[in-house]
Design a protein around this motif. Structure first.
Motif, PDB file in Angstrom:
ATOM      1  N   ASP A  38       0.830  -1.213   0.000  1.00 38.12           N
ATOM      2  CA  ASP A  38       0.000   0.000   0.000  1.00 38.12           C
ATOM      3  C   ASP A  38       0.861   1.258   0.000  1.00 38.12           C
ATOM      4  O   ASP A  38       1.799   1.375   0.778  1.00 38.12           O
ATOM      5  CB  ASP A  38      -0.921   0.023   1.219  1.00 38.12           C
ATOM      6  CG  ASP A  38      -2.040  -0.993   1.129  1.00 38.12           C
ATOM      7  OD1 ASP A  38      -2.355  -1.427   0.001  1.00 38.12           O
ATOM      8  OD2 ASP A  38      -2.595  -1.358   2.185  1.00 38.12           O
ATOM      9  N   GLY A  39       0.523   2.185  -0.881  1.00 41.10           N
ATOM     10  CA  GLY A  39       1.190   3.484  -0.910  1.00 41.10           C
ATOM     11  C   GLY A  39       2.570   3.512  -1.529  1.00 41.10           C
ATOM     12  O   GLY A  39       3.196   4.561  -1.566  1.00 41.10           O
ATOM     13  N   LEU A  40       3.076   2.392  -1.986  1.00 45.73           N
ATOM     14  CA  LEU A  40       4.435   2.358  -2.526  1.00 45.73           C
ATOM     15  C   LEU A  40       4.484   2.063  -4.016  1.00 45.73           C
ATOM     16  O   LEU A  40       5.559   1.889  -4.568  1.00 45.73           O
ATOM     17  CB  LEU A  40       5.278   1.305  -1.782  1.00 45.73           C
ATOM     18  CG  LEU A  40       5.450   1.547  -0.289  1.00 45.73           C
ATOM     19  CD1 LEU A  40       6.227   0.397   0.342  1.00 45.73           C
ATOM     20  CD2 LEU A  40       6.154   2.864  -0.028  1.00 45.73           C
ATOM     21  N   TRP A  42       3.434   3.071  -8.010  1.00 44.92           N
ATOM     22  CA  TRP A  42       3.003   4.063  -8.990  1.00 44.92           C
ATOM     23  C   TRP A  42       2.898   3.372 -10.329  1.00 44.92           C
ATOM     24  O   TRP A  42       3.656   2.454 -10.626  1.00 44.92           O
ATOM     25  CB  TRP A  42       4.037   5.181  -9.103  1.00 44.92           C
ATOM     26  CG  TRP A  42       4.067   6.078  -7.921  1.00 44.92           C
ATOM     27  CD1 TRP A  42       4.682   5.831  -6.725  1.00 44.92           C
ATOM     28  CD2 TRP A  42       3.458   7.348  -7.793  1.00 44.92           C
ATOM     29  NE1 TRP A  42       4.496   6.863  -5.861  1.00 44.92           N
ATOM     30  CE2 TRP A  42       3.750   7.825  -6.506  1.00 44.92           C
ATOM     31  CE3 TRP A  42       2.697   8.130  -8.653  1.00 44.92           C
ATOM     32  CZ2 TRP A  42       3.296   9.058  -6.051  1.00 44.92           C
ATOM     33  CZ3 TRP A  42       2.264   9.360  -8.202  1.00 44.92           C
ATOM     34  CH2 TRP A  42       2.554   9.814  -6.913  1.00 44.92           C
ATOM     35  N   GLU A  60      -7.625   5.075 -10.804  1.00 45.33           N
ATOM     36  CA  GLU A  60      -8.153   5.914  -9.725  1.00 45.33           C
ATOM     37  C   GLU A  60      -9.076   5.122  -8.800  1.00 45.33           C
ATOM     38  O   GLU A  60      -9.004   5.264  -7.582  1.00 45.33           O
ATOM     39  CB  GLU A  60      -8.871   7.119 -10.315  1.00 45.33           C
ATOM     40  CG  GLU A  60      -7.907   8.089 -10.975  1.00 45.33           C
ATOM     41  CD  GLU A  60      -8.582   9.204 -11.745  1.00 45.33           C
ATOM     42  OE1 GLU A  60      -9.828   9.358 -11.619  1.00 45.33           O
ATOM     43  OE2 GLU A  60      -7.883   9.913 -12.477  1.00 45.33           O
ATOM     44  N   GLY A  63      -7.118   3.243  -6.385  1.00 47.82           N
ATOM     45  CA  GLY A  63      -6.214   4.025  -5.541  1.00 47.82           C
ATOM     46  C   GLY A  63      -4.769   3.977  -5.981  1.00 47.82           C
ATOM     47  O   GLY A  63      -3.872   4.114  -5.141  1.00 47.82           O
ATOM     48  N   LEU A  64      -4.523   3.791  -7.268  1.00 42.38           N
ATOM     49  CA  LEU A  64      -3.158   3.716  -7.770  1.00 42.38           C
ATOM     50  C   LEU A  64      -2.746   5.043  -8.407  1.00 42.38           C
ATOM     51  O   LEU A  64      -3.297   5.437  -9.430  1.00 42.38           O
ATOM     52  CB  LEU A  64      -3.032   2.592  -8.809  1.00 42.38           C
ATOM     53  CG  LEU A  64      -3.236   1.186  -8.267  1.00 42.38           C
ATOM     54  CD1 LEU A  64      -3.353   0.182  -9.404  1.00 42.38           C
ATOM     55  CD2 LEU A  64      -2.090   0.812  -7.340  1.00 42.38           C
ATOM     56  N   PRO A  65      -1.793   5.749  -7.804  1.00 40.00           N
ATOM     57  CA  PRO A  65      -1.308   6.987  -8.417  1.00 40.00           C
ATOM     58  C   PRO A  65      -0.656   6.659  -9.761  1.00 40.00           C
ATOM     59  O   PRO A  65      -0.089   5.581  -9.945  1.00 40.00           O
ATOM     60  CB  PRO A  65      -0.263   7.503  -7.435  1.00 40.00           C
ATOM     61  CG  PRO A  65      -0.431   6.704  -6.199  1.00 40.00           C
ATOM     62  CD  PRO A  65      -1.102   5.434  -6.570  1.00 40.00           C
ATOM     63  N   SER A  95       8.000  11.885  -4.143  1.00 40.62           N
ATOM     64  CA  SER A  95       7.579  12.079  -2.770  1.00 40.62           C
ATOM     65  C   SER A  95       8.754  11.758  -1.869  1.00 40.62           C
ATOM     66  O   SER A  95       9.123  10.613  -1.686  1.00 40.62           O
ATOM     67  CB  SER A  95       6.408  11.142  -2.456  1.00 40.62           C
ATOM     68  OG  SER A  95       6.084  11.240  -1.099  1.00 40.62           O
TER      69      SER A  95
END
Length: 101
Positions: A38-40, A42, A60, A63-65, A95
């Motif tokens: 999660d969150g890592l 792109w 989107e 939740g995938l940038p 980031s």
């Protein structure tokens, strides 16, 4: 060689239908999504995927940038209007990462 003969020689099952590259990518992402940290993660793509609004919406929803290339004449949403992009845009989204000096 065309059609069924080509599919058969490539061992493509008859029940498997045609899919564009973005749809194939969505299937692959769905298969690996549970194992992604999660969150890592792109997603970056070329304009084949970047011009496909459904693919961007898929990213989107999950939740995938993402950072995608688009054609120079593709309209991009702006807060008040759509305006054509003057050139192919490349986004680098960082980031907490600093360039080496």
């Amino acid at each position: 060689m065309a059609g069924p003969a080509r599919r058969s020689s490539a061992h493509v099952p008859p029940e498997l239908g045609f899919a564009t590259k973005p749809r194939l990518a969505e299937r692959r992402i769905c298969r690996i999504l549970p194992g992604l940290p999660d969150g890592l993660v792109w997603v970056t793509t070329d304009e084949v995927y970047g011009r496909d609004g459904a693919f961007r919406a898929f990213l989107e929803r999950h939740g995938l940038p993402y950072a995608v290339a688009v054609q120079a004449n593709q309209a991009a949403p702006r807060p008040s209007r759509f305006q054509p992009m003057g050139a192919v845009m490349m986004l680098l989204i960082c980031s907490g990462v600093r360039a080496a000096s």
